[in-house]
Design an enzyme around this catalytic site. Structure first.
Site, mmCIF file in Angstrom:
data_model
loop_
_atom_site.group_PDB
_atom_site.id
_atom_site.type_symbol
_atom_site.label_atom_id
_atom_site.label_comp_id
_atom_site.label_asym_id
_atom_site.label_seq_id
_atom_site.Cartn_x
_atom_site.Cartn_y
_atom_site.Cartn_z
ATOM 1 N N GLY A 1 0.836 -1.199 0.000
ATOM 2 C CA GLY A 1 0.000 0.000 0.000
ATOM 3 C C GLY A 1 0.868 1.246 0.000
ATOM 4 N N GLY B 1 2.015 -6.783 4.151
ATOM 5 C CA GLY B 1 3.276 -7.362 3.719
ATOM 6 C C GLY B 1 4.359 -7.249 4.770
ATOM 7 N N GLY C 1 1.300 0.768 13.275
ATOM 8 C CA GLY C 1 0.457 -0.414 13.380
ATOM 9 C C GLY C 1 0.832 -1.318 14.530
ATOM 10 N N GLU D 1 8.723 3.044 7.935
ATOM 11 C CA GLU D 1 8.974 4.176 7.050
ATOM 12 C C GLU D 1 10.389 4.739 7.140
ATOM 13 O OE1 GLU D 1 4.964 6.518 6.727
ATOM 14 O OE2 GLU D 1 4.894 5.219 8.476
#
Lengths: 698, 329
Positions: A233, A461, A503, A661
């Site tokens: 995503g 993923g 998350g 990130e």
């Protein structure tokens, strides 16, 4: 059972890995049922204007075409929470590619042929799609993304800059970028007995359910959204996308299940992009390299329908000590597709500019760029004055320099040759904030001694199921194989998206809390476990509502070695090495994959990726994977990711910071700085393609 | 769906008959470009004549010591063929520099020669394009043309031919054997692709119903190589490329052939440069002078002037390497 399966941090294999490589894992477009209709969107072919007529007779005459939904017959939506979801509701065309019709047919091919046969007429006005630094429409918004103030000033940055003995004043240009996950955005929707079930390729199905409930005017209990497996995503699936709304509308209108999978060529227009940024950085320092002024100004674009402001100047509020600072974002609304989230939004683009400018300053000073960064290490967060919960930047820089062999480096540019290749090395820092959101989870003990965890996390993923099993197992003191994890379904306890590198922290905190409560419950339980098991539910609303008194960020250091072909200007990365300080690493195998994945994406940002706005048409020129160049395997060199384990008690029960990130953040600057070291050319516009290097080659 | 007929002929003659008898027919080889274009609505053939299983899948020596390459030989197989690797290294290198491993496994020799431009406007049916829809206009001239032509383009079209293989074949003096309703003919690769002029919809000189059956290479004359610059290390079209053939005797150029890719509507055989090279001292000064003479006619667009410099550098570098003046890249 060995300790490694209990310990957090162990390199546990991802649970769905076998299903994925053997093709048995099913994705959103693979849940079709008999009688399913296939959808194909008709995109607007003007950049600005209104639809004046849509003629569907020819499309309806195409064999297999069932229905054409347009503004004239589509179900009415309530006002959605995101304007990009208000599709087929009125005649407005805010950008080229905006959906103006949806063709539904018995096969994908019929739907596509039908879409070509829909005739749309427009009334157009002129359009304005080009971001420039002096665009008259630029304004300073209240906030940049993430709720950060658009403008922050400390002291008098301009006066301090003017007074500084060493100054850097440079402007960096980043074009748009696209996430382009391997799996396109897709939804399969069906209604049965008044209940809507949607398989959606999304980073968070709780959020999709909420959006659909609002847009469709439905009670959320009548909607189930499932995102069992998601093929990437990178932010583009972090908010609900039009395919979910269109599929749900179409299924309601036709009474049939509907599958809608967006073609690759259509994704650039409707699933977001990293907005282009024009960034001016001014650094003032004394002759020892101690900063006295940091100024970072961003100009970026948004669409006509929503204000989205890439927060690229925010990292400059965190990175380096300076008594004077000014950070500002300005934005202009253009007739362009709506920008959206892309991996490390703000940090990836802003740190490219800031860390390139730091390299320029080091060169101007004749100071080693690692040393320059060490000399400007702040004691507290520069902009807020808050203490850091932990700050591992200097440790990452030192460890990275040692592992990379940095200290032998000759700082002279353009002096290393190997055949036709010019060689160089570069360094850059990275940062990413620690974010966390409210989540709920259940933990259940079964009579057979096994456990079951339920939380609506999403695996995009990253290995979410696996790490959540590890977290639960560590609390329950059981092997992780003994814990079943249910995720990816909005009927599970609600949880936030896989985004913002939050998350695992968000879901994991809820899982930890539920598992802890279960242990306590079982401690007080007498007799055998009943057949239905013992279940507890917990949520982290209370914990996440409290604002931390600490500045909480992950940090990292990137080192790159490049070779530039002196004949053609082609840049090849030979080595990338990243060292990260991100709290406790919870699964060393999947964490390494995330770091490395981020670094590869940063390599693409540096060398190959870019989306060109076509001024005549108002769309992006690169519309397929043959023209939007993500790195190929041949581009990806020896990549190493290392980390420094931090013991930070101010994070969450696992002691972790996000890692999804930060791997991208410093990569582009490190590569750009290495290219400068190799060639002497300071290029301030990405990607570093041969055309940009050629004028500087011997 | 948009219906089309599908035919799998048993012979070249049957294929040609079918192709000639149906105005909307297209021959299907590997389908790596045609099928994409059908999905995009750029091509909508009424009949697909699948020639991929015709017995044209051999690479064989010719009587004079050259090679005969069947039209359905896959790009991967051709690149790996020992006779190609040893006698025509530029061809093997060009093939391996093109597309991806998966595409090379599927794409055929004939299909490679007939692939269409990747100009973004050609591939987008919502926009004008004189190649796709004659007379509709060319937005590339003022629009996104960084990747497009600097040589041989016209007011009506600035597209490039995307093939790597064809560039090597052009430098190697290969010829294309065509079977058509009126019989057989041979066309040199250098004459096969057209310049756009005012009818850019015609990429090649192929006639209705004509089928490429083989490509013939003359005996290897000299050593050769292919060099390509691109935006990423693999799976990217050439920003510029060069195929070069060179032999040197007593310090002078005995034989030279040069062709550019990625810069023109067809593989650009550099005859002007070759005239300068022939008999001249085999040194970098000569090479630079020859290539400059060729590129003097370049007419770059607003954003692609770099291609002239890049092509120059690639060509001089390739000649220098073949002459033993520079180490292999």
């Amino acid at each position: 059972m060995s300790d490694t399966t209990r310990a957090l941090g162990a390199p546990v294999l991802r649970r769905e890995g076998r299903d994925k490589v053997t093709g048995t894992a099913r994705y959103a477009a693979e849940h079709t049922t008999p009688g399913c209709l296939y959808g194909w969107v008709v995109p607007a072919t003007v950049a600005s204007g209104r639809v004046t007529a849509i003629r569907t007779a020819d499309a309806l005459a195409v064999p297999g075409v069932h229905t054409v939904l347009t503004q004239d017959n589509a179900p009415r939506l309530k006002e959605p929470d995101d304007p990009i979801l208000a599709v087929l509701q009125d005649d407005r065309v805010p950008h080229r590619g905006w959906p103006v019709a949806l063709v539904l047919a018995e096969s994908l091919e019929s739907a596509r042929a039908g879409a070509e046969a829909v005739h749309v007429e427009y009334a157009t006005t002129g359009h304005d799609v080009v971001l420039t630094a002096d665009h008259p429409g630029l304004y300073t918004p209240e906030e940049a993304n993430g709720g950060y103030p658009a403008l922050r000033e400390r002291g008098d940055a301009m006066r301090a800059f003017d007074a500084a003995p060493v100054r850097i004043d440079a402007t960096y240009t980043l074009h748009g970028l696209h996430n382009h996950p391997m799996e396109p955005h897709a939804s399969t929707a069906r209604w049965a007995d008044g209940h809507l079930t949607v398989h959606d390729s999304s980073q968070g199905s709780t959020a999709v359910r909420e959006s659909l409930a609002k847009a469709l005017g439905l009670d959320r209990d009548r909607i189930t959204v499932i995102s069992e497996h998601v093929g990437g995503g990178f932010g583009s699936k972090g908010t609900p996308r039009p395919q979910a709304v269109l599929a749900a509308m179409a299924a309601r209108h036709t009474g049939r299940p509907v599958q809608l999978s967006l073609p690759r060529r259509y994704m650039a227009a409707v699933v977001g992009h990293r907005a282009p940024t024009l960034q001016r950085v001014r650094l003032g320092a004394d002759r020892d390299g101690v900063l006295s002024s940091v100024s970072h100004e961003i100009a970026t674009h948004t669409s006509r329908i929503k204000e989205f402001v890439e927060q690229a100047a925010v990292p400059a509020r965190i990175m380096y000590a300076s008594p004077h600072s000014r950070t500002e974002h300005r934005v202009v609304a253009l007739d362009v597709p709506s920008p959206s989230w892309m991996r490390a939004p703000g940090e990836a683009s802003g740190m490219y500019a800031l860390e390139s400018a730091m390299d320029e300053l080091a060169n101007a000073l004749g100071l080693d760029p690692v040393e320059l960064r060490l000399r400007n290490e702040p004691q507290t967060e520069p902009d807020s004055g808050r203490p850091f919960s932990s700050r591992g930047l200097t440790a990452c820089l030192r460890e990275g320099a040692r592992r990379f062999g940095w200290y032998d480096r000759d700082p002279q540019p353009a002096t290393r040759e190997e055949g036709p290749w010019l060689l160089g090395t570069g360094v850059a820092s990275a940062t990413y904030p620690v974010l966390v959101s409210k989540a709920a989870a259940t933990a259940q003990a079964a009579p057979d001694g096994s456990y079951r965890i339920g939380v609506n996390a999403t695996d995009i993923g990253t290995g979410a199921r696996t790490v959540l099993a590890q977290i639960a197992a560590s609390v329950l003191d059981t092997p992780q194989e003994n814990v079943t994890v249910d995720i990816g379904n909005s009927d599970l306890p609600p949880a936030p998206v896989a985004g913002g590198s939050s998350g695992t922290a968000s879901w994991g905190s809820a899982v930890h809390k539920a598992a802890t409560a279960l242990v306590r419950r079982l401690d007080g339980h007498t007799g055998p476990i009943p057949p239905e098991g013992v279940t507890v539910t917990a949520d982290t609303g209370e914990e996440t509502a409290q604002e931390s008194p600490y500045a909480r960020h992950a940090f990292g250091a990137h080192f790159a070695e490049v070779a530039v072909d002196s004949l053609t200007g082609e840049v090849r990365v030979r080595r990338l090495l990243g060292v990260f300080a991100a709290g406790h690493i919870l699964n060393s195998r999947t964490a390494r994959s995330q770091f490395i994945g981020g670094m590869v994406m940063g390599l693409g940002m540096a060398l190959t990726e870019g989306s060109t706005m076509d001024p005549a048409f108002g769309d992006f020129t690169e519309s397929d994977l043959a023209s939007y160049h993500v790195p190929s395997c041949a581009d990806v060199p020896d990549i190493q990711a290392h980390w420094i384990d931090e013991d930070d008690p101010h994070l969450n029960p696992m002691g972790s910071k996000g890692i999804g990130e930060i791997g991208i953040v410093g990569t582009a600057a490190a590569i750009g700085n290495a290219v400068r070291h190799a060639t002497g050319a300071r290029l301030r516009e990405l990607p570093l393609t041969p055309d940009k290097l050629l004028p500087y080659l011997p | 769906m948009r219906p089309f007929a599908y035919l799998r002929p048993a012979s070249v003659a049957e294929a040609v008959r079918a192709g000639a008898g149906h105005p909307g027919a297209r021959f299907l080889g590997g389908g790596t470009n045609l099928v994409d274009l059908m999905k995009l609505g750029v091509e909508s053939p009424g009949l697909l004549v699948d020639v991929s299983r015709l017995p044209l899948d051999r690479v064989e020596p010719t009587d004079d010591g050259g090679l005969r390459i069947g039209a359905t030989v896959r790009n991967s197989d051709l690149a790996a063929h020992p006779g190609v690797r040893s006698g025509y290294p530029a061809l093997s290198q060009a093939l391996l520099a093109g597309a991806s491993g998966q595409l090379r496994n599927t794409a055929t020799t004939g299909g490679n020669l007939l692939q269409r431009t990747r100009c973004p406007y050609f591939q987008d049916v919502s926009k004008p394009c004189n190649k796709r829809l004659p007379g509709s206009g060319c937005p590339a001239r003022e629009g996104a043309h960084r990747d497009l032509a600097v040589l041989g383009h016209s007011e009506d079209c600035v597209a490039t031919n995307p093939s790597d293989m064809a560039v090597a074949l052009a430098a190697l003096d290969a010829a294309i054997l065509l079977h058509g309703p009126e019989g057989e003919r041979t066309v040199p690769v250098t004459d096969f692709h057209r310049l756009p002029g005012d009818n850019p919809d015609q990429d090649t000189v192929i006639r209705p119903g004509e089928l490429i059956t083989e490509v013939v290479l003359p005996p290897p004359a000299a050593t050769s190589l292919y060099r390509k610059a691109r935006d990423r290390a693999s799976y990217a079209f050439a920003l510029a490329s060069v195929a070069a053939v060179l032999s040197v005797r007593d310090g002078r150029v005995e034989r030279a052939a040069l062709a550019f890719g990625g810069v023109a509507p067809r593989p650009w055989r550099a005859r002007v440069a070759e005239d300068v090279l022939r008999g001249a001292p085999a040194d970098e000064e000569t090479f630079a002078r020859a290539v400059s003479a060729e590129l003097a006619t370049a007419r770059p667009l607003r954003d692609n002037g770099f291609k002239v410099d890049l092509a120059h550098r690639l060509a001089v570098g390739a000649l220098a390497e073949l002459a033993g003046l520079a180490p292999p890249a």
